[in-house]
Design an enzyme around this catalytic site. Structure first.
Site, PDB file in Angstrom:
ATOM      1  N   ASP A 154       0.825  -1.205   0.000  1.00 29.85           N
ATOM      2  CA  ASP A 154       0.000   0.000   0.000  1.00 29.85           C
ATOM      3  C   ASP A 154       0.863   1.261   0.000  1.00 29.85           C
ATOM      4  OD1 ASP A 154      -2.628   1.401   0.465  1.00 29.85           O
ATOM      5  OD2 ASP A 154      -1.567   2.012   2.285  1.00 29.85           O
TER       6      ASP A 154
ATOM      7  N   GLU B  31       1.304  -0.021  -4.983  1.00 29.66           N
ATOM      8  CA  GLU B  31       0.461   1.148  -5.239  1.00 29.66           C
ATOM      9  C   GLU B  31       1.364   2.352  -5.042  1.00 29.66           C
ATOM     10  OE1 GLU B  31      -3.322   3.686  -3.501  1.00 29.66           O
ATOM     11  OE2 GLU B  31      -2.026   2.533  -2.184  1.00 29.66           O
TER      12      GLU B  31
END
Length: 651
Positions: A280, A315
């Site tokens: 993330d 990401e």
């Protein structure tokens, strides 16, 4: 009551030696009892308190603040806590299971009792993958790992190859997206015990499906994070972080902090047989050291996987290509990175709205062509929304290393009502964009329910206790959405859903009965994924063998070069009927000795379309509005490769 913890040499756990020479943290069941190891430089004394009788077992402090010991009478199934300096009791930072949530005691788990059936599973590489992102709690009515198993055959039949699970690290409350995790080694108890996650992975592997896990190593949740009680070095204020304090990856004490997070990555790969991780928001990792923590994590995770191949996906809102470049240079060694640009441009093309962080997109044909050819649109140019340059240059990185999507958890939820893309645009235009996503050379990702046009929204939900923190979370959500001028209005702000409202979570659960009612959408996705998998030209996933041109105000063509003249031609029209006569664009010319053969159309009635009209007429090209069509180059008076295999859809 008190006992003792025997100091013995570190022992490997069961049949699993610590990966890459690392000593395992937490509680490990061994032949002589249970071995405990905890990094806690802050307290002067650390004890293990076994429940239910509260027997106290002091651990011995060693080098660098590590406490160790073996408790002979401890065994799997017992609960325990750590007592610091004879006072407060805390769960184990590396607890494998928190049956009562992050504030309760930890449970001793013996991972070797699970019997795996996936022997010989080779793992994953990026080429040919189709990713499906899901939230365990909202994926089924039950919201558990075991319930999710019942849908694996459905995903396999659709053409999915990799399941990406949103974060499952233990969090407070009954529901949460997972990005507020605090027990990073413990699968959330609301989804099932650790063996339930293993069953899910095992069942997926038996069906030929890979599973990767979304992990959050850029911050910790605001409720239930007890790491600062063990050490002041875990977090730092030296770097900005929009979700709280940043993780200390390069300051004093960072060696052990890095080890904590890297070992966590290895733990998921090794102990749960996961096929990789989605990291993330890697743009929020701060590390000025000689070897970036993500590069070190990448190397360690691959060692933990052994003979299996894994995929590590980033990401990265900043769109740094270094994420996927080799670690022997300046790269971080990951396998793929999300392309926000594709989503943003497609979203504007679908809705016509360019507010908020869509400001720098127009959704025109050239944008979409450029994104498919070059993976990122912004590669260092000025980005108005951020008042500075954004992105880095993409050169020869293969298409499979870039993940494209029309929906994901963030982009659906970053709206007032959390509605899906098909609800914000016309059905024809949505089918055309779906064709672009699934036939582009980059790796496609679907968000749960997208394939059947789920009507359920996906809203932001987080069940924090009533009080100031819950109020701040709700207010923070309002402020975040206010970056979009329309959502900043008083009426919209009043309508922003409360994340801890039970109805918000329940509304976000997808309704699987819609899959039967929306059979046309399912067939559209299944047929396109079959084309992607079986067409030898599309399956190349070659950016360097693809070209494109604008042929109308909202129309464009992509040409895929085959190896023997068997090219493919994808026509996309996101606007009104496009009469392209005359047709001076050379990409529309068939290869020598071949003619164009209509292979597939988004207008097929089986997909909910109005019926197929051949775009290539005797007098030239007329592309129906809001449609997509795929052509193959057929040898004159011959049959194309896919014709020999049988038709796809109705064309």
């Amino acid at each position: 009551m008190s006992g003792s913890a025997t100091v013995v040499p570190e022992q490997p756990h069961g049949n699993q030696a610590p990966s890459a020479g690392r000593k395992r943290l937490g509680a490990q069941v061994i032949q002589d009892g249970v071995q405990f190891r905890c990094w806690a430089p802050k307290p002067a004394q650390l004890d293990v308190v076994l429940e239910p009788h509260g027997t106290v077992h002091p651990l011995t402090r060693g080098a660098d603040g590590y406490w160790t010991g073996v408790i002979p009478e401890a065994k799997a199934g017992m609960s325990y806590r750590y007592r610091l300096d004879g006072n407060s009791l805390y769960p184990d930072p590396c607890s494998r299971y928190q049956p009562d949530g992050p504030h309760g005691p930890s449970l001793i788990v013996d991972p070797d009792t699970f019997v795996w059936r996936d022997r010989g599973w080779p793992g994953l590489t990026m080429h040919g993958q189709v990713i499906y992102e899901l939230h365990i709690g909202a994926f089924t009515p039950e919201g558990t790992f075991d319930a999710a198993v019942t849908r694996l055959d459905t995903l396999k039949d659709l053409g999915i190859t990799v399941i990406e699970i949103m974060p499952v690290a233990e969090f407070p409350g009954r529901w949460n997206w997972g990005y507020d995790g605090v027990g990073l080694y413990a699968p959330a108890h609301v989804y099932g015990e650790p063996d339930a996650l293993k069953r899910f992975v095992d069942e997926a592997h038996l069906r030929g499906l890979g599973v990767i896990l979304d992990v959050v190593y850029n911050h910790l949740g605001p409720d239930g994070n007890y790491l600062p009680a063990f050490s002041d070095e875990y977090l730092t204020d030296r770097y900005p972080n929009e979700w709280g304090q940043a993780i200390n990856f390069d300051g004093p004490g960072s060696k052990e902090v890095r080890e904590f997070f890297i070992q966590n990555a290895c733990y998921w790969i090794e102990e749960f047989h996961l096929d990789g991780l989605r990291l993330d928001a890697v743009h929020a990792f701060h590390d000025e050291g000689p070897l970036h923590v993500i590069a070190e994590l990448s190397q360690a995770a691959r060692k933990a996987a052994g003979a299996r191949s894994i995929i590590l996906v980033a990401e990265c809102e900043a769109q740094w290509v270094c994420t996927i470049q080799p670690t022997d240079g300046q790269g971080w060694g990951l396998d793929a990175v999300w392309s926000e640009d594709f989503h943003h441009s497609a979203r504007v093309a679908a809705t016509g709205r360019s507010e908020g962080y869509y400001t720098d997109y127009r959704g025109g044909p050239q944008e979409l062509i450029s994104c498919v050819k070059r993976a990122f649109l912004y590669q260092g140019q000025r980005y108005q929304w951020q008042d500075g340059p954004r992105g880095t240059a993409v050169r020869d990185e293969p298409a499979e290393q870039f993940v494209f999507f029309l929906q994901n958890h963030d982009q659906v939820a970053n709206q007032l009502r959390g509605d899906r893309l098909h609800q914000k645009t016309g059905p024809g235009l949505h089918r055309a964009l779906t064709a672009l996503l699934l036939l582009a050379p980059e790796t496609p990702m679907l968000f749960m329910g997208q394939e059947f046009g789920a009507s359920a929204p996906f809203l932001f939900f987080a069940d924090f206790p009533p009080g100031e923190l819950a109020r701040q979370i709700h207010q923070g959500r309002k402020q975040f959405l206010a970056q979009f001028p329309s959502y900043a209005s008083a009426g919209a702000q009043a309508a922003v859903a409360d994340p801890r409202d039970p109805a918000v979570f329940q509304r976000s659960k997808i309704d699987w009965s819609e899959r039967e009612r929306h059979a046309g959408s399912v067939r559209l996705h299944r047929d396109l994924l079959r084309l992607r998998r079986e067409d030898p030209v599309i399956a190349q996933q070659a950016r360097d063998r693809l070209d494109g041109a604008v042929i109308g105000p909202a129309a464009f063509v992509l040409r895929y070069a085959g190896k023997q003249g068997d090219d493919r031609l994808l026509l996309i029209n996101l606007g009104a009927d496009c009469d392209y006569r005359p047709a001076p664009e050379p990409l529309l010319a068939p290869p020598d000795g071949r003619t164009w053969h209509l292979l597939w159309s988004s207008d097929a009635p089986e997909y909910g379309g109005p019926g197929v009209i051949e775009p290539l007429t005797e007098t030239g090209w007329v592309i129906p509005g809001e449609s997509a069509a795929l052509y193959s180059a057929k040898v004159k008076n011959g049959r194309s490769v896919l014709e020999e295999r049988g038709p796809i859809g109705t064309v």
